[in-house]
Structures are given as C-alpha cells and as structure tokens.
Design a protein around this motif. Structure first.
Motif, mmCIF file in Angstrom:
data_model
loop_
_atom_site.group_PDB
_atom_site.id
_atom_site.type_symbol
_atom_site.label_atom_id
_atom_site.label_comp_id
_atom_site.label_asym_id
_atom_site.label_seq_id
_atom_site.Cartn_x
_atom_site.Cartn_y
_atom_site.Cartn_z
ATOM 1 N N PRO A 91 -12.848 10.606 19.146
ATOM 2 C CA PRO A 91 -13.842 11.372 18.376
ATOM 3 C C PRO A 91 -14.286 10.582 17.153
ATOM 4 N N GLY A 92 -15.563 10.615 16.885
ATOM 5 C CA GLY A 92 -16.089 9.900 15.717
ATOM 6 C C GLY A 92 -16.613 8.522 16.037
ATOM 7 N N TYR A 93 -16.329 8.012 17.243
ATOM 8 C CA TYR A 93 -16.827 6.684 17.618
ATOM 9 C C TYR A 93 -18.361 6.723 17.636
ATOM 10 N N PRO A 94 -19.005 5.798 16.937
ATOM 11 C CA PRO A 94 -20.482 5.843 16.832
ATOM 12 C C PRO A 94 -21.160 5.205 18.036
ATOM 13 N N GLY A 95 -21.266 5.936 19.127
ATOM 14 C CA GLY A 95 -21.848 5.407 20.357
ATOM 15 C C GLY A 95 -23.320 5.073 20.214
ATOM 16 N N GLN A 96 -23.752 4.126 21.025
ATOM 17 C CA GLN A 96 -25.141 3.667 20.937
ATOM 18 C C GLN A 96 -26.098 4.557 21.718
ATOM 19 N N THR A 97 -25.592 5.195 22.782
ATOM 20 C CA THR A 97 -26.442 6.014 23.636
ATOM 21 C C THR A 97 -25.642 7.227 24.098
ATOM 22 N N ASP A 110 -13.926 8.692 10.645
ATOM 23 C CA ASP A 110 -15.270 8.191 10.299
ATOM 24 C C ASP A 110 -15.659 7.037 11.221
ATOM 25 N N GLY A 111 -16.900 7.044 11.668
ATOM 26 C CA GLY A 111 -17.419 5.935 12.453
ATOM 27 C C GLY A 111 -17.783 4.754 11.569
ATOM 28 N N LEU A 112 -17.694 3.565 12.140
ATOM 29 C CA LEU A 112 -18.002 2.331 11.408
ATOM 30 C C LEU A 112 -18.901 1.457 12.273
ATOM 31 N N ILE A 113 -19.895 0.851 11.652
ATOM 32 C CA ILE A 113 -20.731 -0.135 12.336
ATOM 33 C C ILE A 113 -20.757 -1.395 11.486
ATOM 34 N N MET A 114 -20.160 -2.466 12.025
ATOM 35 C CA MET A 114 -20.200 -3.747 11.311
ATOM 36 C C MET A 114 -21.509 -4.443 11.695
ATOM 37 N N ALA A 115 -22.447 -4.459 10.796
ATOM 38 C CA ALA A 115 -23.762 -5.045 11.081
ATOM 39 C C ALA A 115 -23.664 -6.566 10.948
ATOM 40 N N ASN A 116 -23.258 -7.207 12.048
ATOM 41 C CA ASN A 116 -22.991 -8.651 11.969
ATOM 42 C C ASN A 116 -24.255 -9.458 11.692
ATOM 43 N N ASP A 117 -25.429 -8.911 12.067
ATOM 44 C CA ASP A 117 -26.648 -9.679 11.795
ATOM 45 C C ASP A 117 -26.873 -9.848 10.295
ATOM 46 N N ILE A 118 -26.658 -8.761 9.523
ATOM 47 C CA ILE A 118 -26.851 -8.890 8.084
ATOM 48 C C ILE A 118 -25.612 -9.520 7.432
ATOM 49 N N GLY A 119 -24.432 -9.312 8.040
ATOM 50 C CA GLY A 119 -23.223 -9.965 7.522
ATOM 51 C C GLY A 119 -23.340 -11.474 7.557
ATOM 52 N N ASN A 120 -23.983 -11.984 8.594
ATOM 53 C CA ASN A 120 -24.176 -13.426 8.710
ATOM 54 C C ASN A 120 -25.276 -13.936 7.795
ATOM 55 N N ARG A 121 -25.956 -13.030 7.111
ATOM 56 C CA ARG A 121 -26.963 -13.432 6.116
ATOM 57 C C ARG A 121 -26.482 -13.052 4.709
ATOM 58 N N ASP A 122 -25.159 -12.936 4.516
ATOM 59 C CA ASP A 122 -24.595 -12.564 3.212
ATOM 60 C C ASP A 122 -24.539 -13.811 2.329
#
Length: 403
Positions: free
Chosen positions: A74-80, A311-323
């Motif tokens: 429960p809480g997993y932030p599914g994409q679809t 709580d769900g978590l989304i690691m936005a690797n695209d913006i993380g790689n532009r940190d």
C-alpha cells in the motif's frame, strides 16, 4: 512545499518538457528541485507521493533498507492502473526474494563475462554499419541500427540459435514499436515467451554456455518452472532492448546537435574518453524519465523532512542527474567530465543488473559509428523529430540520417 498546501496547488507528475528543448528535464521539475530536495506531487490516481529531486537524497533513499521496491505494498506510487507486476519481475520485489531471483541471472552480466562478449558486439556493430553504407539513404537509424544492435546482442546472451535470429528480432521490434496495436504487441510478446519456453526445454537436454542454459539448470534443480525461466528471459530482453536502443538513437542525436563534442569523440582513440562519453550521455539524457518508484516502510527523517511509513517516493533521476551540487554546469553536455556518480542505472541493491552490458554496447557503438561514417548527419530538422514523451523510456521514434 509543505503538506499544508491545498491539494489543487500540488503539481501533477510527470510534467511536460519545454517545446524545442528535447534533452532537458521539464522546466517545472527544475523549479521544484530549486524549491527543495523533497516536494509533493500528484499522480494520475490522486495520490500525492514525495518527489525526491536532488542527487544526494536520491542515493541515500535508494540505498535505505527502510524503503521498499515492492509494487504490491500500500502506498506504492504506481505509474498506471495496471502496474501490477509479474510474479517474476524481481525488480519490483524486496530482499530476500529479490536477491534470490536476481542471483539466478547475475553471472552473465559480470564484467569479465561482458568483456568476453565485446568482440561479438563489435562484429554485430560493424556488420550493421556495412549494411547501412551499402543501402539507400537517408535511412532511419532507429530501425536500421539502434534497434538491431541490442536485439542481436541479447540473442547471443540468451543463446538464441542464429537460424532463429530473424524471428527473434522481428518480434522484439514489434514489442517496442509505436505503430502497432496492443493486440499485435501482446501477440509478439506471446510468441517470444512461447519460443523462449521451448528453447529452455531444448537447453534442458542440451545445455550450452548461455543464460537460458543457466536458467534451464535452475529448472532441473527445481528452483524455477520452465514457464518462469521463459518469463525471466522475456524480462531481460525487454529491459535490455529498449533502453540501449534509445540510448543509441538519442545519444547520436544529442552528439549531432553538439558537433564539438562529437568531434572530440570521433577523433579520439582513447578508451577512457569513450567510456567517459558514455557516462556523460547517460547522465545528460536520462532516458528513464518517470522516476524510480518506492514506498517507505518506516518513518524516515531526511533533509529536515519526515517521510511517514506508507508514503510513496519517486526518485526523479532525470533531475537528480542535473543537480548542480554534484555536477557543475549540469545542463552542459561535456564528455570530458567525470559523470560516474549519475543515477541513470539507479543505486543500491536494485541498481540495473545489465549496466555492464549496456555500457559495453554503447562504448562499441559510440567508438565505431561516427568514425566509420564521419559525415553522418540528421536528414531532417530537429523540430520534425518525434520524441517519446508518452513512453516509460525517453527517446526518438525515428531518426532519419544521411552522410
């Protein structure tokens, strides 16, 4: 951003990229990164998980055992609505089951085993370039080169007989094509699963030195069913196929748009520069642009914020790689920078199993294609190219090129 925000103020995720800027993350995502390392976003189903925007916090949470990759929690932030996951999608499981299944397919991706495949990959790349040079132009680089390279490599890895390559490659292409119906895509997946199941059966009787033979050994030992072994073969095919194909095509387009960087790569015979260019392109392009999804198992305090259990978590690797805190001038493509800390393959126990193979394939491609076709150029304007904004892996649907 805080939890006291009105629901309507929470930005929707994912966000759109800026028009005319195909290589950069969405501007809204960049603004959220400046706002803080953890912000709330809204998903398709109304859930409001944490979006982790900065590189340090992403790596810390991806390596945290209090964070789960189990899609069924429960809480997993599914994409679809249908992201239920296959029983053997070990990438969506936690240890110890994740580790148990992952170990079954680890050996072929060890660096030494991958390096032994390099001459085979070089031969595949050279032959495909021979075909390009002998054929008409302009040509779609995706169809003629970017898709066949990983398809033929995975054939070698799985132990697909050469006589079956065309069948394997045709169905692999159908799975990742845009202009096919869902029924056609499902049918192609079914044919591949059936084929791989039969092939596992043949490997049971006559094993070789390949991945399916190793899985057949697991079947013989009672650790997997024949169907489960075939499913793992399909999973590895899809995981390794679309990502590498998109990196080849989108990486080529990015280099064509940065001719100085392309010249540095084309004119150098230094393997270290080529390897560095691969890392930088992985960082810069961020083709897995929907984030690494997780759910917290316990309360976690990080960056002055408390993530609550569930709580769900989304690691936005695209913006993380532009940190910029990790990569100075992050929006610049610079193949001479040290980009090895990127999170394009994730981080922690779930980081991409196939990354040594992907790196080697891209090194062979990037060190061969532009040298053998030094006048390679796009055969259409950038604004005429169709990008995969709607897929889980970012890239181009077609890339017309000439020379």
């Amino acid at each position: 951003m805080t939890e006291t925000l009105n629901q309507a103020e929470i930005p929707q995720f994912p966000m759109a990229r800026a028009a005319g800027c195909p290589f950069d993350p969405p501007p809204t995502l960049k603004a959220l990164q400046e706002e803080g390392p953890l912000v709330k976003v809204r998903l398709w189903d109304g859930r409001t998980p944490w979006l982790v925007t900065r590189h340090a916090e992403q790596r810390a949470l991806l390596a945290d055992p209090r964070v789960s990759a189990d899609i069924t929690r429960p809480g997993y932030p599914g994409q679809t609505p249908i992201s239920g996951g296959s029983p053997l999608s070990f990438i969506l499981m936690d240890d110890p089951e994740h580790a148990r299944l992952r170990r079954m397919v680890t050996a072929p991706f060890a660096v030494k085993r991958v390096e032994a495949l390099r001459p085979v990959v070089q031969k595949i790349v050279d032959e495909l370039i021979d075909d390009l040079l002998a054929g008409p132009k302009p040509v779609d680089l995706v169809e003629a080169f970017a898709l066949p390279v990983p398809s033929l490599v995975i054939c070698e890895l799985l132990g697909v007989p050469y006589s079956d390559h065309d069948f394997f490659q045709d169905n692999s292409k159908t799975i990742v094509k845009r202009d096919v119906t869902p029924e056609q895509r499902a049918a192609a997946g079914g044919r591949l699963a059936e084929y791989l199941g039969d092939l596992v059966g043949r490997k049971l009787a006559d094993p070789g030195d390949d991945l399916l033979s190793q899985l057949a050994g697991r079947v013989k030992a009672g650790e997997l069913s024949q169907r489960e072994a075939a499913q793992m073969g399909v999973l590895l095919l899809i995981a390794g196929h679309e990502t590498t194909a998109n990196m080849i095509a989108l990486g080529t387009l990015a280099l064509l748009q940065h001719p100085h960087q392309l010249a540095l790569l084309r004119e150098s015979d230094d393997p270290k520069l080529v390897a560095g260019a691969v890392e930088e392109l992985l960082r810069y392009l961020n083709i897995t642009h929907s984030g690494r999804r997780r759910v917290a198992l316990e309360d976690i305090e990080i960056a002055g914020q408390v993530i609550r259990a569930g709580d769900g978590l989304i690691m936005a690797n695209d913006i993380g790689n532009r940190d910029a805190a990790t990569f100075p001038d992050p929006d610049e493509l610079d193949i001479r920078r040290d980009a090895r800390l990127h999170v394009a393959f994730g981080f922690g126990v779930h980081q991409c199993l196939g990354q040594p193979l992907a790196r080697m394939e891209l090194q062979v491609v990037y060190s061969t294609l532009y040298r053998r076709i030094p006048t390679l150029r796009a055969a259409t304007d950038l604004d005429q190219i169709s990008f995969k904004h709607d897929g889980q892996v970012y890239g181009v649907y077609e890339l017309p090129v000439t020379w």
